[in-house]
Design a protein around this motif. Structure first.
Motif, PDB file in Angstrom:
ATOM      1  N   VAL A 152       0.840  -1.206   0.000  1.00  0.00           N
ATOM      2  CA  VAL A 152       0.000   0.000   0.000  1.00  0.00           C
ATOM      3  C   VAL A 152       0.872   1.251   0.000  1.00  0.00           C
ATOM      4  N   ALA A 153       1.926   1.233   0.817  1.00  0.00           N
ATOM      5  CA  ALA A 153       2.840   2.382   0.873  1.00  0.00           C
ATOM      6  C   ALA A 153       3.464   2.641  -0.499  1.00  0.00           C
ATOM      7  N   ARG A 154       3.884   1.566  -1.157  1.00  0.00           N
ATOM      8  CA  ARG A 154       4.482   1.720  -2.495  1.00  0.00           C
ATOM      9  C   ARG A 154       3.454   2.230  -3.502  1.00  0.00           C
ATOM     10  N   ALA A 155       2.203   1.760  -3.364  1.00  0.00           N
ATOM     11  CA  ALA A 155       1.149   2.223  -4.270  1.00  0.00           C
ATOM     12  C   ALA A 155       0.911   3.718  -4.107  1.00  0.00           C
ATOM     13  N   VAL A 156       0.898   4.186  -2.859  1.00  0.00           N
ATOM     14  CA  VAL A 156       0.724   5.622  -2.589  1.00  0.00           C
ATOM     15  C   VAL A 156       1.859   6.406  -3.249  1.00  0.00           C
ATOM     16  N   HIS A 157       3.083   5.909  -3.082  1.00  0.00           N
ATOM     17  CA  HIS A 157       4.251   6.587  -3.671  1.00  0.00           C
ATOM     18  C   HIS A 157       4.174   6.595  -5.194  1.00  0.00           C
ATOM     19  N   GLU A 158       3.880   5.428  -5.796  1.00  0.00           N
ATOM     20  CA  GLU A 158       3.879   5.308  -7.254  1.00  0.00           C
ATOM     21  C   GLU A 158       2.789   6.152  -7.907  1.00  0.00           C
ATOM     22  N   LEU A 159       1.698   6.378  -7.182  1.00  0.00           N
ATOM     23  CA  LEU A 159       0.597   7.174  -7.737  1.00  0.00           C
ATOM     24  C   LEU A 159       0.740   8.662  -7.425  1.00  0.00           C
ATOM     25  N   SER A 160       1.758   9.018  -6.658  1.00  0.00           N
ATOM     26  CA  SER A 160       1.940  10.413  -6.247  1.00  0.00           C
ATOM     27  C   SER A 160       2.853  11.165  -7.213  1.00  0.00           C
ATOM     28  N   SER A 161       2.965  12.459  -7.006  1.00  0.00           N
ATOM     29  CA  SER A 161       3.846  13.280  -7.853  1.00  0.00           C
ATOM     30  C   SER A 161       5.321  13.001  -7.566  1.00  0.00           C
ATOM     31  N   ARG A 162       5.605  12.228  -6.510  1.00  0.00           N
ATOM     32  CA  ARG A 162       6.993  11.889  -6.156  1.00  0.00           C
ATOM     33  C   ARG A 162       7.432  10.548  -6.761  1.00  0.00           C
ATOM     34  N   HIS A 163       6.621   9.968  -7.636  1.00  0.00           N
ATOM     35  CA  HIS A 163       6.847   8.594  -8.106  1.00  0.00           C
ATOM     36  C   HIS A 163       8.198   8.393  -8.796  1.00  0.00           C
TER      37      HIS A 163
ATOM     38  N   ILE B 295      18.749  10.417   1.088  1.00  0.00           N
ATOM     39  CA  ILE B 295      18.331   9.566  -0.034  1.00  0.00           C
ATOM     40  C   ILE B 295      16.872   9.825  -0.401  1.00  0.00           C
ATOM     41  N   ALA B 296      16.035  10.106   0.628  1.00  0.00           N
ATOM     42  CA  ALA B 296      14.594  10.293   0.394  1.00  0.00           C
ATOM     43  C   ALA B 296      14.230  11.706  -0.053  1.00  0.00           C
ATOM     44  N   ASN B 297      15.206  12.568  -0.236  1.00  0.00           N
ATOM     45  CA  ASN B 297      14.921  13.946  -0.634  1.00  0.00           C
ATOM     46  C   ASN B 297      14.069  13.992  -1.907  1.00  0.00           C
ATOM     47  N   ALA B 298      12.936  14.676  -1.839  1.00  0.00           N
ATOM     48  CA  ALA B 298      11.958  14.812  -2.926  1.00  0.00           C
ATOM     49  C   ALA B 298      11.171  13.530  -3.158  1.00  0.00           C
ATOM     50  N   GLY B 299      11.456  12.501  -2.350  1.00  0.00           N
ATOM     51  CA  GLY B 299      10.753  11.230  -2.491  1.00  0.00           C
ATOM     52  C   GLY B 299       9.956  10.883  -1.248  1.00  0.00           C
ATOM     53  N   THR B 300       9.928   9.582  -0.914  1.00  0.00           N
ATOM     54  CA  THR B 300       9.118   9.081   0.200  1.00  0.00           C
ATOM     55  C   THR B 300       9.987   8.324   1.192  1.00  0.00           C
TER      56      THR B 300
ATOM     57  N   PHE C  63      10.969  15.462   2.106  1.00  0.00           N
ATOM     58  CA  PHE C  63      10.487  14.092   1.946  1.00  0.00           C
ATOM     59  C   PHE C  63       9.069  13.965   2.475  1.00  0.00           C
ATOM     60  N   ARG C  64       8.391  12.943   1.994  1.00  0.00           N
ATOM     61  CA  ARG C  64       7.038  12.649   2.451  1.00  0.00           C
ATOM     62  C   ARG C  64       7.105  11.396   3.327  1.00  0.00           C
ATOM     63  N   VAL C  65       6.418  11.404   4.469  1.00  0.00           N
ATOM     64  CA  VAL C  65       6.474  10.277   5.398  1.00  0.00           C
ATOM     65  C   VAL C  65       5.265   9.367   5.248  1.00  0.00           C
ATOM     66  N   ILE C  66       5.543   8.064   5.126  1.00  0.00           N
ATOM     67  CA  ILE C  66       4.504   7.042   5.242  1.00  0.00           C
ATOM     68  C   ILE C  66       4.966   6.088   6.335  1.00  0.00           C
ATOM     69  N   ALA C  67       4.137   5.906   7.351  1.00  0.00           N
ATOM     70  CA  ALA C  67       4.486   5.023   8.468  1.00  0.00           C
ATOM     71  C   ALA C  67       3.566   3.807   8.460  1.00  0.00           C
ATOM     72  N   ALA C  68       4.089   2.682   8.941  1.00  0.00           N
ATOM     73  CA  ALA C  68       3.275   1.465   9.013  1.00  0.00           C
ATOM     74  C   ALA C  68       3.519   0.773  10.347  1.00  0.00           C
ATOM     75  N   THR C  69       2.467   0.163  10.879  1.00  0.00           N
ATOM     76  CA  THR C  69       2.601  -0.553  12.148  1.00  0.00           C
ATOM     77  C   THR C  69       1.467  -1.566  12.303  1.00  0.00           C
ATOM     78  N   ASN C  70       1.724  -2.603  13.092  1.00  0.00           N
ATOM     79  CA  ASN C  70       0.661  -3.561  13.425  1.00  0.00           C
ATOM     80  C   ASN C  70       0.149  -3.333  14.840  1.00  0.00           C
ATOM     81  N   ARG C  71       0.527  -2.177  15.428  1.00  0.00           N
ATOM     82  CA  ARG C  71       0.113  -1.852  16.789  1.00  0.00           C
ATOM     83  C   ARG C  71      -0.739  -0.588  16.792  1.00  0.00           C
ATOM     84  N   SER C  72      -1.455  -0.368  17.886  1.00  0.00           N
ATOM     85  CA  SER C  72      -2.263   0.848  18.027  1.00  0.00           C
ATOM     86  C   SER C  72      -1.370   1.988  18.518  1.00  0.00           C
TER      87      SER C  72
END
Length: 289
Positions: A28-39, A81-86, A125-134
């Motif tokens: 999902v994170a990769r999909a968000v990145h690939e569909l964004s202007s930062r792809h 490395i993430a400059n202008a990316g995700t 950079f744009r941040v996408i975070a993922a977790t399996n916890r609350s």
């Protein structure tokens, strides 16, 4: 989920992806990145739980030669490395409070200082975070800063476990069989195995399903049940067409929904996540009416 992915892709706000292990958070994170202007820029994955605490700052911000023992050369960090990316923070809940403070400043203003340097650097950079916890529970426990939580929790996306979206199982089976067989043969699965797949709770979610299929194609065994079932590999190609398998799974799903809804078609359609008209078309095609 698809709608939220599109909304997140067309926004530059931080996105938090929640879900059990194996539900596809990185996809999902990769999909968000690939569909964004930062792809066309970097998608940098950071496993926050795998970095030793004493190396966190260096890994994120980089360091100058001689900054500490073993720093023999200048090193760029994830933010460079993430400059202008995700920047994808996998297992973001594992970040220490100290690192949360330092990252918060970088996320807010884009400014940070490499270890051993007194010069500010910038990274957009744009941040996408993922977790399996609350994360909210972590805030209440004091192991996550409230300001950090609100900074990364702008657009939340929650992925349901596979046991709550069993209608996806036929599609996933189809996808993985074609992926691993690479179009070499027409894939077939025994009916009793498909039945078991549909009723199994899949604690490891999509990743477990993928591994089960890959393992079967390699060694000819189904081992996702309470006991290992040996089935000849030839069964996959000789006993049951994939189209027939999918129809059987659909029939099972429709029958269970109708039973649970006490034959109320509107309620059954809601349980299946389809329209009432689509349910009638499906029932007619599957010869259930």
């Amino acid at each position: 989920v698809y709608e939220l992915i599109l909304k997140a892709a067309h926004s530059d706000g931080s996105t938090a992806i929640f879900g059990e292990s194996g539900t596809g958070k990185e996809l999902v994170a990769r999909a968000v990145h690939e569909l964004s202007s930062r792809h066309d820029k970097e998608f940098v994955t950071v496993n926050c739980g795998a970095i030793p605490e004493n190396l966190l700052e260096s890994e994120f911000f980089g360091h100058r030669k001689g900054a500490f023992t073993g720093a023999y050369v200048d090193k760029v960090g994830y933010l460079d490395i993430a400059n202008a990316g995700t920047l994808f923070l996998d297992e973001a809940a594992e970040l220490t409070l100290s690192m949360q403070v330092k990252l918060l400043r970088a996320i807010d203003g884009g400014d940070y200082t490499p270890v051993g340097s007194n010069k500010l650097k910038r990274s957009s950079f744009r941040v996408i975070a993922a977790t399996n916890r609350s994360l909210m529970d972590l805030v209440k426990e004091g192991s996550m800063r409230e300001d950090f939580f609100y900074r990364i929790h702008v657009i939340p996306i929650t992925l349901p476990p596979l046991r709550e979206r069993r209608e996806d199982i036929p599609l996933l089976i189809d996808h993985f069989l074609h992926m691993y067989l690479d179009g070499e043969k027409d894939a077939r699965i025994p009916a009793k195995i498909l039945d078991a797949m549909f009723s199994y709770p899949w604690p490891g979610n999509v990743r477990e399903l993928q591994n089960v299929i890959r393992r079967y194609l390699s060694v000819g065994r189904w081992d996702f049940l309470n006991h290992v079932q040996d089935v000849q590999k030839a069964d996959l190609f000789d006993s049951y067409t994939l189209k027939g398998a999918v129809e059987d799974l659909e029939k099972t799903a429709v029958r269970k929904a109708l039973e649970q809804a006490r034959n109320n078609k509107t309620r059954a359609a809601q349980l299946l996540g389809i329209s009432r008209r689509a349910l009638f078309r499906k029932m007619k095609r599957l010869e259930l009416i």
